[in-house]
Design a protein around this motif. Structure first.
Motif, PDB file in Angstrom:
ATOM      1  N   LEU A 170      67.145  31.964 -62.346  1.00  0.00           N
ATOM      2  CA  LEU A 170      66.284  30.882 -61.866  1.00  0.00           C
ATOM      3  C   LEU A 170      65.135  31.437 -61.021  1.00  0.00           C
ATOM      4  O   LEU A 170      65.362  32.173 -60.059  1.00  0.00           O
ATOM      5  CB  LEU A 170      67.108  29.910 -61.013  1.00  0.00           C
ATOM      6  CG  LEU A 170      66.482  28.540 -60.787  1.00  0.00           C
ATOM      7  CD1 LEU A 170      66.378  27.757 -62.095  1.00  0.00           C
ATOM      8  CD2 LEU A 170      67.310  27.748 -59.770  1.00  0.00           C
ATOM      9  N   PRO A 171      63.897  31.095 -61.365  1.00  0.00           N
ATOM     10  CA  PRO A 171      62.779  31.597 -60.559  1.00  0.00           C
ATOM     11  C   PRO A 171      62.729  30.911 -59.174  1.00  0.00           C
ATOM     12  O   PRO A 171      63.322  29.855 -58.986  1.00  0.00           O
ATOM     13  CB  PRO A 171      61.545  31.234 -61.390  1.00  0.00           C
ATOM     14  CG  PRO A 171      61.988  30.270 -62.396  1.00  0.00           C
ATOM     15  CD  PRO A 171      63.455  30.285 -62.495  1.00  0.00           C
ATOM     16  N   GLN A 172      61.987  31.499 -58.284  1.00  0.00           N
ATOM     17  CA  GLN A 172      61.886  30.954 -56.927  1.00  0.00           C
ATOM     18  C   GLN A 172      60.887  29.791 -56.896  1.00  0.00           C
ATOM     19  O   GLN A 172      59.999  29.696 -57.741  1.00  0.00           O
ATOM     20  CB  GLN A 172      61.427  32.048 -55.967  1.00  0.00           C
ATOM     21  CG  GLN A 172      62.492  33.109 -55.734  1.00  0.00           C
ATOM     22  CD  GLN A 172      62.065  34.100 -54.675  1.00  0.00           C
ATOM     23  OE1 GLN A 172      60.898  34.458 -54.588  1.00  0.00           O
ATOM     24  NE2 GLN A 172      63.028  34.558 -53.862  1.00  0.00           N
ATOM     25  N   VAL A 173      61.077  28.961 -55.887  1.00  0.00           N
ATOM     26  CA  VAL A 173      60.114  27.875 -55.655  1.00  0.00           C
ATOM     27  C   VAL A 173      59.599  28.020 -54.229  1.00  0.00           C
ATOM     28  O   VAL A 173      60.248  28.646 -53.381  1.00  0.00           O
ATOM     29  CB  VAL A 173      60.738  26.477 -55.842  1.00  0.00           C
ATOM     30  CG1 VAL A 173      61.211  26.269 -57.258  1.00  0.00           C
ATOM     31  CG2 VAL A 173      61.869  26.251 -54.852  1.00  0.00           C
ATOM     32  N   THR A 174      58.410  27.431 -53.979  1.00  0.00           N
ATOM     33  CA  THR A 174      57.864  27.456 -52.622  1.00  0.00           C
ATOM     34  C   THR A 174      58.248  26.168 -51.925  1.00  0.00           C
ATOM     35  O   THR A 174      57.987  25.079 -52.449  1.00  0.00           O
ATOM     36  CB  THR A 174      56.331  27.569 -52.674  1.00  0.00           C
ATOM     37  OG1 THR A 174      55.998  28.727 -53.434  1.00  0.00           O
ATOM     38  CG2 THR A 174      55.750  27.707 -51.271  1.00  0.00           C
ATOM     39  N   GLY A 175      58.909  26.265 -50.770  1.00  0.00           N
ATOM     40  CA  GLY A 175      59.315  25.049 -50.097  1.00  0.00           C
ATOM     41  C   GLY A 175      59.831  25.315 -48.706  1.00  0.00           C
ATOM     42  O   GLY A 175      60.027  26.458 -48.291  1.00  0.00           O
ATOM     43  N   ASP A 176      60.049  24.214 -48.009  1.00  0.00           N
ATOM     44  CA  ASP A 176      60.610  24.266 -46.660  1.00  0.00           C
ATOM     45  C   ASP A 176      62.127  24.292 -46.800  1.00  0.00           C
ATOM     46  O   ASP A 176      62.730  23.341 -47.292  1.00  0.00           O
ATOM     47  CB  ASP A 176      60.143  23.029 -45.880  1.00  0.00           C
ATOM     48  CG  ASP A 176      60.558  23.085 -44.431  1.00  0.00           C
ATOM     49  OD1 ASP A 176      61.716  23.468 -44.168  1.00  0.00           O
ATOM     50  OD2 ASP A 176      59.727  22.727 -43.575  1.00  0.00           O
ATOM     51  N   THR A 177      62.740  25.372 -46.341  1.00  0.00           N
ATOM     52  CA  THR A 177      64.179  25.558 -46.544  1.00  0.00           C
ATOM     53  C   THR A 177      64.980  24.429 -45.899  1.00  0.00           C
ATOM     54  O   THR A 177      65.891  23.872 -46.520  1.00  0.00           O
ATOM     55  CB  THR A 177      64.624  26.909 -45.937  1.00  0.00           C
ATOM     56  OG1 THR A 177      63.742  27.914 -46.424  1.00  0.00           O
ATOM     57  CG2 THR A 177      66.047  27.255 -46.310  1.00  0.00           C
ATOM     58  N   GLU A 178      64.617  24.099 -44.661  1.00  0.00           N
ATOM     59  CA  GLU A 178      65.363  23.079 -43.936  1.00  0.00           C
ATOM     60  C   GLU A 178      65.297  21.736 -44.641  1.00  0.00           C
ATOM     61  O   GLU A 178      66.285  21.031 -44.779  1.00  0.00           O
ATOM     62  CB  GLU A 178      64.805  22.952 -42.501  1.00  0.00           C
ATOM     63  CG  GLU A 178      65.238  24.064 -41.575  1.00  0.00           C
ATOM     64  CD  GLU A 178      66.745  24.227 -41.537  1.00  0.00           C
ATOM     65  OE1 GLU A 178      67.462  23.192 -41.430  1.00  0.00           O
ATOM     66  OE2 GLU A 178      67.233  25.369 -41.671  1.00  0.00           O
ATOM     67  N   LYS A 179      64.097  21.383 -45.058  1.00  0.00           N
ATOM     68  CA  LYS A 179      63.923  20.064 -45.691  1.00  0.00           C
ATOM     69  C   LYS A 179      64.644  19.991 -47.045  1.00  0.00           C
ATOM     70  O   LYS A 179      65.284  18.982 -47.373  1.00  0.00           O
ATOM     71  CB  LYS A 179      62.434  19.761 -45.872  1.00  0.00           C
ATOM     72  CG  LYS A 179      61.750  19.410 -44.548  1.00  0.00           C
ATOM     73  CD  LYS A 179      60.303  19.061 -44.766  1.00  0.00           C
ATOM     74  CE  LYS A 179      59.673  18.665 -43.423  1.00  0.00           C
ATOM     75  NZ  LYS A 179      58.240  18.408 -43.551  1.00  0.00           N
ATOM     76  N   LEU A 180      64.535  21.066 -47.824  1.00  0.00           N
ATOM     77  CA  LEU A 180      65.210  21.052 -49.138  1.00  0.00           C
ATOM     78  C   LEU A 180      66.727  21.073 -48.956  1.00  0.00           C
ATOM     79  O   LEU A 180      67.462  20.478 -49.740  1.00  0.00           O
ATOM     80  CB  LEU A 180      64.747  22.244 -49.983  1.00  0.00           C
ATOM     81  CG  LEU A 180      63.310  22.133 -50.509  1.00  0.00           C
ATOM     82  CD1 LEU A 180      62.919  23.383 -51.281  1.00  0.00           C
ATOM     83  CD2 LEU A 180      63.130  20.909 -51.405  1.00  0.00           C
ATOM     84  N   ARG A 181      67.154  21.746 -47.909  1.00  0.00           N
ATOM     85  CA  ARG A 181      68.589  21.730 -47.613  1.00  0.00           C
ATOM     86  C   ARG A 181      69.038  20.297 -47.306  1.00  0.00           C
ATOM     87  O   ARG A 181      70.084  19.850 -47.769  1.00  0.00           O
ATOM     88  CB  ARG A 181      68.858  22.647 -46.416  1.00  0.00           C
ATOM     89  CG  ARG A 181      70.341  22.933 -46.184  1.00  0.00           C
ATOM     90  CD  ARG A 181      70.541  23.874 -45.020  1.00  0.00           C
ATOM     91  NE  ARG A 181      70.183  25.241 -45.352  1.00  0.00           N
ATOM     92  CZ  ARG A 181      69.632  26.123 -44.514  1.00  0.00           C
ATOM     93  NH1 ARG A 181      69.324  25.752 -43.288  1.00  0.00           N
ATOM     94  NH2 ARG A 181      69.356  27.351 -44.890  1.00  0.00           N
TER      95      ARG A 181
END
Lengths: 521, 155
Positions: A388-399
Motif C-alpha cells: 500500500l502506498p503512503q498518503v499525506t495526512g494528519d496522523t492524529e486526525k486519521l487515527r
C-alpha cells in the motif's frame, strides 16, 4: 282594261322553269357534298333525298311547262293534250313524295339523335376504357419497381425506427390499458431488470408508490398524455430508480383508451449527484456555523476551566466544595471536547500533515481497541494490501477517523451480541481505499443521507453526541478524500447480501508515493 | 260432325250465289276532276309538310346556324308558292276558252273585261317569281351547310 297579254307570264314561265331546274340540281349537288363528307349523318341524308325529290319535281315541272309552251304555240296542241295528263300526274306524284319525305323526317331525326347519343356514350366509354387500360398497363409495367422501391423505403424506415428503439439509452415502452407491457426496448429491460415474458410484467407494478400509479393513469385519461412525471421505480432486482416519464395515451377507432406508449429517462444518477451537492452545501453551511459557535464558546470555556482549577486550590480535597468543583471541571472539559470536535468537523483545527502508512496507522488503533472489541464478542478481520502506498495526512486526525468507525461498528454489533469487523485497505487508481465493514444491524435507507449531519444520532440520550461521523466527514474532506456508506453489504465469503454497514474512504496518494508509483510502472 | 255441317252450309251458299248473278261494281270509277283534286290536295299536303319542317327546325337547338336559316326561308317561300299554285289552278278552272284571245299563240291574251279571277290567274301565272327565289334560298342554305361540314371535317 280590254286585255292582258300573257307573253311576260310565258317568258317568265320558260326562264323560271330553266332556272328552277338549274337551282334544284345545284341544291342536289351541295346535298351530295354533305352526304359525302358525313355518310352516316341522317340529316344530310334527309336533305339529299329531299333535294333528289325537289330536282325531279323541278325537272318534271320545268320540262312540262317548256314543252307545253313550245308544243301548243307550234301547233302541236293535240299532242300536248295527250302528254299533259302524264306530266301533271308525274308532278303530283313527286309533290306527294317530297311531302312524305318531309313528314317522316322527324322520326328519323329522333332515331338518329338517339343512336348518336348512344354512340357518343359508347365512344366516351371506349376512350375512358382505353385510358384506363393504358394506365393499367403502365402501372403493371412499373408495379414491380414501385413495390420494390416502397418495400425498400419501408424497410429503411423500419430499420431506422428499430435502431432508435433498441439503441436508445432511455426506456421506450408500449403497454395495454391494464398496464401490461407489450413491448419495451433493451435499455428498459436492463434498467428495470426485466428478463421474463413481457405479458407477465405490469408496468404499474414497477412503481414504488401506489399513488404514482393513480397520478400517471389519471393524467393519461384526463389529458391524453403525461409530461415529465418523475416516478420512483423498483426493478425486478429491487434497485430503486428515479425515472422521468413522458407518455401518450393510445386510443382505438372509438376513442377508447387501449394503452399507452412513452419514454422514460433514468434520473437516478442525476438525482444522486444533486443530493450529494445539496448535502455538501448543507455540510459546508453547518461547518461554518459550528466553527463560529465553537470559536465563541471556546474562550469562555477556557476561562471557566481556569477559574475552576484555581478555586480547587483553595479547598481541601474531599470537601463538598472541592467535589462540586471537580464536577464543574469534568463537565467543562466535556464541553471543550465537543467544541474541539466541532472545530475538527469544520476543518478549523490545526493539522500537521506528513506522509504516513495507513496499514500501520490502523494497526496502532487496533492495538488499543481490539482487546475491548474482543470482550464484546467482536472479531476483527484484516485484509491489508501489503504494497500500500503512503498518503499525506494528519496522523492524529486519521487515527480518530478509524477509532470513531470502530466505535460505531462496535455499537452496531453490540445490539446483535457480537459479529465481525472487516477492515481492508487497497490501492485503487490514484487513491488508497480503506473499508471498515461490520456485520451489524445496518443503516435504514431513510437515514442514510443524514448520518453525516452534526448531532444526528440513533443512540440513546447521553450515549453519543452525534458528532462522530460528522468529525470523520470533516477530516476526510480536509484530506481531499471521499467517504461513502454502503448498507446492506455483500458477505465477502459467500457473496450474498447481508445486514451490515461498510464505510469506504478514499484518500489521495501522497505526491512522493504517486511519483514513485509512476516510476515503478 | 260439326265440321261436316259447316262445309255443307258453305257449299250451299256458294251454289246460291252462282245461280243468282247481278252487277258486281268491283272497281270504283275515276272521273276527270279527280286528277285535279289530287293535285290540289298534294299542294296542301306539301304546304303542311314545309310548315312542319320550318317549325321543327326552328325548335331544334342543333339546327340553328346560318344554313338552316336559309332552309327555313326556303320552307316559307315554297309553302307560299304551293298556296299560290293552288289558287292559280282554281282560277284557271273558273275561266272559259272565251276568256282568252289568240289562244295557243305567242300573242295569247286574257280577254277583257279583266275580272278579279282573271287578274288572279294572270298573277299566279308568274309563280316562278316565288318558285325561283325559294330554290335560291335552298341552294344558299345547302352551300353554307356543306362549307361548315367541310370545315368541321378538315379540323
Amino acid at each position: 282594261m280590254n286585255a292582258l297579254s300573257l307573253l311576260p307570264a310565258n317568258i317568265i314561265d320558260i326562264c323560271g322553269s330553266g332556272l328552277a331546274i338549274f337551282l334544284s340540281f345545284m341544291a342536289l349537288r351541295y346535298s351530295r357534298i354533305l352526304v359525302k363528307i358525313e355518310p352516316n349523318n341522317f340529316i344530310w341524308g334527309f336533305l339529299f333525298y329531299f333535294c333528289v325529290a325537289m330536282a325531279a319535281f323541278s325537272l318534271s315541272r320545268g320540262v312540262g311547262h317548256i314543252a307545253r309552251i313550245l308544243l301548243v304555240f307550234s301547233g302541236y296542241g293535240a299532242f300536248w293534250k295527250q302528254l299533259s295528263p302524264y306530266s301533271g300526274g308525274f308532278n303530283t306524284m313527286l309533290i306527294i313524295s317530297t311531302a312524305a319525305v318531309t313528314i317522316y323526317y322527324h322520326k328519323g331525326l329522333d332515331a338518329y339523335k338517339a343512336i348518336r347519343s348512344e354512340a357518343e356514350k359508347l365512344s366516351d366509354a371506349n376512350t375512358r376504357l382505353f385510358a384506363s387500360a393504358t394506365e393499367l398497363k403502365l402501372l403493371n409495367t412499373h408495379l414491380e419497381e414501385i413495390v420494390e422501391e416502397r418495400t425498400r423505403n419501408l424497410s429503411k424506415s423500419e430499420k431506422k425506427l428499430r435502431n432508435f428503439f433498441e439503441n436508445s439509452k432511455d426506456i421506450i415502452y408500449f403497454c395495454d390499458e391494464l398496464g401490461y407491457l407489450s413491448s419495451v426496448n433493451s435499455s428498459g429491460r436492463r434498467l428495470l431488470d426485466i428478463d421474463e415474458s413481457l405479458e407477465k410484467v405490469s408496468f404499474f407494478d414497477l412503481f414504488v408508490n401506489k399513488d404514482d400509479r393513480e397520478r400517471y393513469v389519471g393524467e393519461l385519461k384526463k389529458n391524453g398524455f403525461v409530461r415529465d412525471l418523475e416516478i420512483e421505480c423498483k426493478g425486478r432486482d429491487g434497485s430503486i430508480r428515479n425515472i422521468l416519464f413522458t407518455s401518450n395515451t393510445v386510443y382505438d377507432e372509438n376513442n377508447n383508451m387501449v394503452g399507452c406508449e412513452g419514454i422514460g429517462k433514468d434520473m437516478t444518477r442525476l438525482k444522486t449527484i444533486t443530493d450529494q451537492l445539496i448535502n455538501r452545501e448543507k455540510m459546508a453551511s453547518v461547518g461554518e456555523m459550528a466553527a463560529g459557535v465553537a470559536h465563541e464558546i471556546n474562550t469562555p470555556l477556557g476561562i471557566i476551566l481556569g477559574y475552576t482549577q484555581l478555586m480547587m486550590d483553595d479547598y481541601e480535597q474531599g470537601s463538598e466544595a472541592y467535589t462540586n468543583l471537580e464536577v464543574m471541571e469534568r463537565q467543562t472539559k466535556a464541553c471543550r471536547k465537543i467544541v474541539a470536535d466541532l472545530l475538527k468537523f469544520s476543518r478549523q483545527a490545526e493539522s500537521v500533515k506528513t506522509a504516513l502508512d495507513i496499514n500501520a496507522l490502523i494497526e496502532e488503533v487496533l492495538a488499543v481497541t481490539e482487546h475491548s472489541l474482543n470482550i464484546e464478542q467482536v472479531e476483527v478481520i484484516r485484509h491489508f494490501s501489503p504494497e500500500l502506498p503512503q498518503v499525506t495526512g494528519d496522523t492524529e486526525k486519521l487515527r480518530q477517523v478509524i477509532i470513531n468507525l470502530c466505535n460505531n461498528a462496535q455499537y452496531a454489533l453490540a445490539e446483535k451480541g457480537g459479529g465481525q469487523i472487516i477492515i481492508s485497505t487497497q490501492e485503487n487508481q490514484d487513491t488508497v481505499q480503506i473499508t471498515v465493514m461490520d456485520t451489524g444491524t445496518g443503516i435504514p435507507d431513510e437515514i442514510k443521507n443524514k448520518i453525516f449531519d452534526p448531532f444526528f444520532t440513533t443512540k440513546a440520550v447521553g450515549k453519543g453526541t452525534g458528532l462522530g461521523l460528522s468529525v470523520i466527514y470533516g477530516i476526510i474532506q480536509e484530506h481531499g478524500g471521499t467517504i461513502t456508506v454502503e448498507s446492506p453489504v455483500n458477505d465477502p465469503k459467500t457473496g450474498k447480501e447481508i445486514n451490515g454497514t461498510a464505510f469506504h474512504i478514499r484518500l489521495p496518494l501522497s505526491a512522493a508515493a504517486d511519483s514513485t508509483t509512476r516510476e515503478n510502472t | 260432325m260439326k265440321m261436316l255441317s259447316t262445309i255443307r252450309h258453305t257449299g250451299l251458299f256458294i251454289v246460291a250465289l252462282l245461280l243468282v248473278p247481278d252487277h258486281a261494281w268491283a272497281l270504283q270509277p275515276h272521273g276527270a276532276p279527280e286528277g285535279l283534286y289530287v293535285h290540289q290536295m298534294s299542294h296542301v299536303l306539301f304546304t303542311g309538310a314545309l310548315i312542319y319542317l320550318y317549325w321543327h327546325t326552328r325548335r331544334t337547338p342543333e339546327l340553328s346556324n346560318k344554313g338552316w336559316h336559309y332552309l327555313q326561308l326556303f320552307c316559307i317561300l315554297f309553302a307560299g308558292w304551293n298556296m299560290l299554285a293552288l289558287v292559280g289552278h282554281e282560277s284557271a278552272r273558273l275561266l272559259n276558252p272565251s276568256d282568252f284571245i289568240d289562244k295557243a299563240s305567242w300573242n295569247e291574251q286574257v280577254a277583257g273585261p279583266i275580272t278579279p279571277i282573271k287578274m288572279v290567274y294572270f298573277i299566279t301565272k308568274m309563280d316562278h317569281l316565288l318558285y325561283v327565289p325559294a330554290l335560291l334560298a335552298l341552294v344558299i342554305g345547302l352551300r353554307s351547310l356543306s362549307k361548315d361540314a367541310q370545315r368541321e371535317a378538315d379540323k
